[in-house]
Design a protein around this motif. Structure first.
Motif, mmCIF file in Angstrom:
data_model
loop_
_atom_site.group_PDB
_atom_site.id
_atom_site.type_symbol
_atom_site.label_atom_id
_atom_site.label_comp_id
_atom_site.label_asym_id
_atom_site.label_seq_id
_atom_site.Cartn_x
_atom_site.Cartn_y
_atom_site.Cartn_z
ATOM 1 N N PRO A 39 0.840 -1.275 0.121
ATOM 2 C CA PRO A 39 0.051 -0.021 -0.085
ATOM 3 C C PRO A 39 0.894 1.105 -0.053
ATOM 4 N N GLU A 40 1.101 1.703 -1.223
ATOM 5 C CA GLU A 40 2.257 2.625 -1.675
ATOM 6 C C GLU A 40 2.086 3.934 -0.655
ATOM 7 N N VAL A 41 0.914 4.536 -0.564
ATOM 8 C CA VAL A 41 0.892 5.766 0.048
ATOM 9 C C VAL A 41 1.246 5.760 1.788
ATOM 10 N N LYS A 72 -6.495 13.975 3.208
ATOM 11 C CA LYS A 72 -7.958 13.367 3.364
ATOM 12 C C LYS A 72 -8.215 12.902 2.101
ATOM 13 N N ASN A 73 -7.710 13.273 0.877
ATOM 14 C CA ASN A 73 -7.907 12.663 -0.403
ATOM 15 C C ASN A 73 -6.988 11.356 -0.744
ATOM 16 N N GLY A 74 -6.476 10.914 0.431
ATOM 17 C CA GLY A 74 -5.926 9.476 0.392
ATOM 18 C C GLY A 74 -4.402 9.341 -0.290
ATOM 19 N N LEU A 75 -4.151 10.599 -0.891
ATOM 20 C CA LEU A 75 -2.704 10.532 -1.216
ATOM 21 C C LEU A 75 -1.539 11.221 -0.295
ATOM 22 N N LEU A 76 -0.301 10.679 -0.773
ATOM 23 C CA LEU A 76 0.699 11.243 -0.129
ATOM 24 C C LEU A 76 1.063 12.613 -0.436
ATOM 25 N N ILE A 77 1.415 13.321 0.293
ATOM 26 C CA ILE A 77 1.664 14.935 0.160
ATOM 27 C C ILE A 77 3.119 14.996 0.504
ATOM 28 N N PHE A 126 4.444 9.964 -8.147
ATOM 29 C CA PHE A 126 4.391 8.687 -8.145
ATOM 30 C C PHE A 126 5.085 8.151 -6.948
ATOM 31 N N LEU A 127 4.560 6.619 -6.557
ATOM 32 C CA LEU A 127 5.308 6.184 -5.616
ATOM 33 C C LEU A 127 5.858 4.736 -6.080
ATOM 34 N N GLY A 128 7.080 4.403 -5.584
ATOM 35 C CA GLY A 128 7.565 3.057 -5.915
ATOM 36 C C GLY A 128 8.284 2.471 -4.720
ATOM 37 N N VAL A 182 -17.357 11.608 -3.382
ATOM 38 C CA VAL A 182 -16.920 10.275 -2.803
ATOM 39 C C VAL A 182 -15.920 10.475 -1.611
ATOM 40 N N LEU A 183 -15.293 11.676 -1.753
ATOM 41 C CA LEU A 183 -14.427 12.151 -0.440
ATOM 42 C C LEU A 183 -15.112 12.615 0.749
ATOM 43 N N ARG A 184 -16.289 12.804 0.309
ATOM 44 C CA ARG A 184 -17.324 13.327 1.565
ATOM 45 C C ARG A 184 -17.922 12.204 2.242
ATOM 46 N N LEU A 222 -13.988 9.662 -9.633
ATOM 47 C CA LEU A 222 -14.149 9.945 -10.965
ATOM 48 C C LEU A 222 -13.029 9.479 -11.679
ATOM 49 N N SER A 223 -11.945 9.248 -11.020
ATOM 50 C CA SER A 223 -10.904 8.716 -11.583
ATOM 51 C C SER A 223 -11.079 7.250 -11.983
ATOM 52 N N ASP A 224 -11.612 6.452 -11.156
ATOM 53 C CA ASP A 224 -12.044 5.064 -11.473
ATOM 54 C C ASP A 224 -13.237 5.308 -12.555
ATOM 55 N N GLY A 235 -8.618 9.964 -15.604
ATOM 56 C CA GLY A 235 -8.170 10.359 -14.392
ATOM 57 C C GLY A 235 -9.019 11.467 -13.997
ATOM 58 N N CYS A 236 -8.589 11.980 -12.679
ATOM 59 C CA CYS A 236 -9.363 12.929 -12.244
ATOM 60 C C CYS A 236 -8.122 13.925 -11.240
ATOM 61 N N ASP A 237 -8.099 15.061 -11.369
ATOM 62 C CA ASP A 237 -7.078 15.949 -10.473
ATOM 63 C C ASP A 237 -7.528 16.706 -9.519
HETATM 64 C C1 B12 Z 1 -6.346 1.074 -6.825
HETATM 65 C C2 B12 Z 1 -5.706 2.360 -6.854
HETATM 66 C C3 B12 Z 1 -6.732 3.467 -7.264
HETATM 67 C C4 B12 Z 1 -8.010 3.236 -7.316
HETATM 68 C C5 B12 Z 1 -8.624 3.520 -5.864
HETATM 69 C C6 B12 Z 1 -7.912 4.271 -4.953
HETATM 70 C C7 B12 Z 1 -8.031 4.381 -3.457
HETATM 71 N N1 B12 Z 1 -7.804 5.403 -2.963
HETATM 72 O O1 B12 Z 1 -8.206 3.371 -3.084
HETATM 73 C C8 B12 Z 1 -8.564 4.677 -8.092
HETATM 74 C C9 B12 Z 1 -8.621 4.192 -9.676
HETATM 75 C C10 B12 Z 1 -9.750 5.296 -7.746
HETATM 76 C C11 B12 Z 1 -7.220 5.448 -8.076
HETATM 77 C C12 B12 Z 1 -7.128 6.666 -8.301
HETATM 78 C C13 B12 Z 1 -6.133 7.658 -8.259
HETATM 79 N N2 B12 Z 1 -4.936 7.079 -7.994
HETATM 80 CO CO1 B12 Z 1 -4.517 5.429 -7.401
HETATM 81 N N3 B12 Z 1 -3.739 3.719 -6.961
HETATM 82 C C14 B12 Z 1 -4.279 2.588 -6.580
HETATM 83 C C15 B12 Z 1 -3.268 1.732 -6.062
HETATM 84 C C16 B12 Z 1 -2.967 0.745 -7.570
HETATM 85 C C17 B12 Z 1 -4.002 0.585 -5.104
HETATM 86 C C18 B12 Z 1 -4.322 1.626 -3.675
HETATM 87 C C19 B12 Z 1 -4.885 0.551 -2.932
HETATM 88 O O2 B12 Z 1 -5.977 -0.148 -3.195
HETATM 89 N N4 B12 Z 1 -4.521 0.378 -1.577
HETATM 90 C C20 B12 Z 1 -5.017 -0.478 -0.736
HETATM 91 C C21 B12 Z 1 -5.564 0.225 0.229
HETATM 92 C C22 B12 Z 1 -6.324 -0.936 1.221
HETATM 93 O O3 B12 Z 1 -4.490 0.782 0.999
HETATM 94 P P1 B12 Z 1 -4.551 1.645 2.408
HETATM 95 O O4 B12 Z 1 -3.098 1.980 2.647
HETATM 96 O O5 B12 Z 1 -5.188 0.882 3.640
HETATM 97 O O6 B12 Z 1 -5.373 2.738 1.983
HETATM 98 C C23 B12 Z 1 -4.832 3.689 1.114
HETATM 99 C C24 B12 Z 1 -6.039 4.371 -0.021
HETATM 100 O O7 B12 Z 1 -6.972 3.169 -0.167
HETATM 101 C C25 B12 Z 1 -6.757 5.427 0.691
HETATM 102 N N5 B12 Z 1 -7.850 5.523 1.564
HETATM 103 C C26 B12 Z 1 -8.132 4.534 2.300
HETATM 104 N N6 B12 Z 1 -9.117 4.666 2.982
HETATM 105 C C27 B12 Z 1 -9.559 6.017 2.223
HETATM 106 C C28 B12 Z 1 -10.771 6.850 3.043
HETATM 107 C C29 B12 Z 1 -10.895 7.979 2.035
HETATM 108 C C30 B12 Z 1 -11.858 8.907 2.375
HETATM 109 C C31 B12 Z 1 -9.842 8.272 1.230
HETATM 110 C C32 B12 Z 1 -10.049 9.442 0.374
HETATM 111 C C33 B12 Z 1 -8.876 7.419 0.715
HETATM 112 C C34 B12 Z 1 -8.677 6.186 1.757
HETATM 113 O O8 B12 Z 1 -5.774 6.131 1.455
HETATM 114 C C35 B12 Z 1 -5.080 5.018 2.221
HETATM 115 C C36 B12 Z 1 -3.582 5.648 2.147
HETATM 116 O O9 B12 Z 1 -2.637 4.623 2.212
HETATM 117 C C37 B12 Z 1 -2.233 2.508 -5.719
HETATM 118 C C38 B12 Z 1 -0.724 1.734 -5.927
HETATM 119 C C39 B12 Z 1 -0.382 0.842 -4.682
HETATM 120 N N7 B12 Z 1 -0.048 -0.247 -4.793
HETATM 121 O O10 B12 Z 1 -0.739 1.483 -3.439
HETATM 122 C C40 B12 Z 1 -2.519 3.552 -6.790
HETATM 123 C C41 B12 Z 1 -2.030 4.940 -6.161
HETATM 124 C C42 B12 Z 1 -2.457 5.160 -4.798
HETATM 125 N N8 B12 Z 1 -2.788 5.912 -7.041
HETATM 126 C C43 B12 Z 1 -2.183 7.007 -7.246
HETATM 127 C C44 B12 Z 1 -2.637 7.939 -8.026
HETATM 128 C C45 B12 Z 1 -1.656 9.242 -8.610
HETATM 129 C C46 B12 Z 1 -4.004 8.161 -8.406
HETATM 130 C C47 B12 Z 1 -4.904 9.357 -8.880
HETATM 131 C C48 B12 Z 1 -4.232 10.673 -8.262
HETATM 132 C C49 B12 Z 1 -4.675 9.447 -10.505
HETATM 133 C C50 B12 Z 1 -5.499 10.465 -11.196
HETATM 134 N N9 B12 Z 1 -5.199 11.645 -11.237
HETATM 135 O O11 B12 Z 1 -6.587 10.228 -11.499
HETATM 136 C C51 B12 Z 1 -5.969 9.218 -8.460
HETATM 137 C C52 B12 Z 1 -6.502 9.795 -7.039
HETATM 138 C C53 B12 Z 1 -7.925 9.464 -6.532
HETATM 139 C C54 B12 Z 1 -7.938 9.384 -4.677
HETATM 140 N N10 B12 Z 1 -8.087 10.587 -4.449
HETATM 141 O O12 B12 Z 1 -7.489 8.499 -4.339
HETATM 142 C C55 B12 Z 1 -0.578 7.120 -6.723
HETATM 143 C C56 B12 Z 1 -0.580 7.983 -5.656
HETATM 144 C C57 B12 Z 1 0.467 8.756 -5.546
HETATM 145 C C58 B12 Z 1 0.516 9.587 -4.277
HETATM 146 N N11 B12 Z 1 1.199 10.620 -4.217
HETATM 147 O O13 B12 Z 1 -0.365 9.428 -3.137
HETATM 148 C C59 B12 Z 1 -0.527 5.444 -6.667
HETATM 149 C C60 B12 Z 1 0.532 5.409 -5.138
HETATM 150 C C61 B12 Z 1 0.195 4.943 -7.645
HETATM 151 C C62 B12 Z 1 1.716 5.267 -7.968
HETATM 152 N N12 B12 Z 1 2.479 4.277 -7.812
HETATM 153 O O14 B12 Z 1 2.129 6.306 -7.818
HETATM 154 N N13 B12 Z 1 -6.172 4.730 -7.670
#
Ligand code: B12
Length: 281
Positions: free
Chosen positions: A113-115, A128-133, A142-144, A176-178, A188-190, A214-216
């Protein structure tokens, strides 16, 4: 070589390979219960101890996005290749420099879980948008990562929160973020990646966004992104193509994995709306 000397050698090699790219280290124990199920999971080295998390900034400067019709992350050629080459090169260099230890590279299609991992490694805060800042590059990174069985000294061990201004949630096009929890398929990205037919609300959202892939929005409105520094990765600029036209080849683009049907459907939707608006003028 004692462990301290090996650690110094690894850090030196990483600096040499990654140049200005930010990296940090977190303990594998922190992420091992959160692993994402995927094929790449089989590549995690036995005895994994640390995750070296790397950020690849992709913001190219305002001018690149003024007439763009795709998400900012999809403007350069496919990051899976460009950032992938960098991280694979770094892992290879580490294997040569420190034989006897494992260094396995991953990016995006990763069990990590890269973030979360990047935040534990001290690379930034989780928005709050779930992204790494990142402090300097904002969320436009991007993250690797490289997983290793060498016990590098980890960075911070707990993720820090963002400033929580709520702007991303307020402006999120789908809302969705609300929501209480993040429902992936409502982002919307999905939606922009959906193979199945879009319903009327989804079509309208996509057309209103003007973005065919995508969506920004949650990133563009984030105050922590206001002064994001531009990317140090030259290849991102050299390969930048901010506009995708119907019929363009998807080869080498960040959305190539989805084939050409979905992006062309989205472009057609945006174009048909353009025609409609012009007729009404
Ligand atoms: C599946 C996926 C998506 C899906 C679902 C995203 C999600 N938030 O779950 C969709 C297609 C929607 C998506 C969209 C985007 N993604 Co994406 N995605 C992934 C992927 C492949 C897996 C994420 C995942 O399933 N994690 C598993 C869960 C269980 O992990 P977690 O740590 O428990 O939860 C994280 C997230 O799920 C999220 N989350 C969990 N609970 C909640 C609750 C709320 C309210 C929110 C907002 C988020 C959130 O935040 C957690 C932080 O770690 C990752 C790569 C990776 N291997 O991590 C890239 C990744 C997260 N995505 C990335 C990017 C760039 C995007 C977009 C910005 C692309 C775009 N411009 O359209 C959007 C942003 C949308 C958003 N606000 O999340 C980057 C993020 C870089 C960063 N700086 O954070 C990653 C890391 C890819 C990469 N290698 O660079 N993504």
């Amino acid at each position: 070589m004692d462990e301290k000397s090996i650690e110094n050698r690894i850090t030196e090699k990483l600096r040499e390979q990654l140049g200005p790219l930010p990296f940090g280290v977190c303990s594998y124990a922190l992420i091992k219960d959160r692993l994402i199920d995927c094929r790449a999971k089989a590549r995690i080295p036995a005895g994994a101890l640390r995750v070296i998390s790397v950020a690849f900034p992709y913001y190219l400067g305002k001018a690149y996005y003024e007439h763009s019709n795709i998400s900012m992350y999809a403007v350069p050629a496919d990051y899976h290749r460009i950032a992938g080459d960098i991280i694979r090169g770094a892992a290879e260099a580490l294997r040569e420099a420190v034989p006897g230890y494992r260094f396995e590279p991953f990016i995006d299609n990763s069990p990590v879980p890269e973030v979360f991992a990047a935040s534990c490694a001290g690379l930034g805060v989780i928005g709050k948008n779930g992204l790494l800042i990142h402090e300097k590059y904002g969320s436009f990174c991007f993250l690797g990562e490289i997983i290793t069985d060498f016990p590098l000294t980890p960075g911070r061990d707990a993720p820090a929160p963002c400033i929580d201004c709520g702007e991303c949630a307020r402006q999120c096009p789908s809302g969705v973020l609300r929501g209480e929890c993040f429902e992936k398929d409502k982002c919307l990205s999905d939606i922009s990646q959906k193979k199945s037919d879009l319903d009327e609300d989804e079509k309208e959202m996509l057309v209103d966004s003007g973005c065919a892939w995508g969506c920004d929005v949650c990133q563009k409105v984030c105050p922590m992104n206001e002064n994001a520094a531009v990317s140090p990765i030259r290849e991102f600029y050299e390969t930048a193509r901010p506009v995708f036209r119907a019929g363009d080849s998807v080869e080498g683009r960040a959305f190539a994995w989805r084939g050409d049907k979905v992006i062309n459907r989205n472009i057609d939707l945006l174009n048909s709306q353009d025609r409609k608006t012009k007729r009404e003028d």
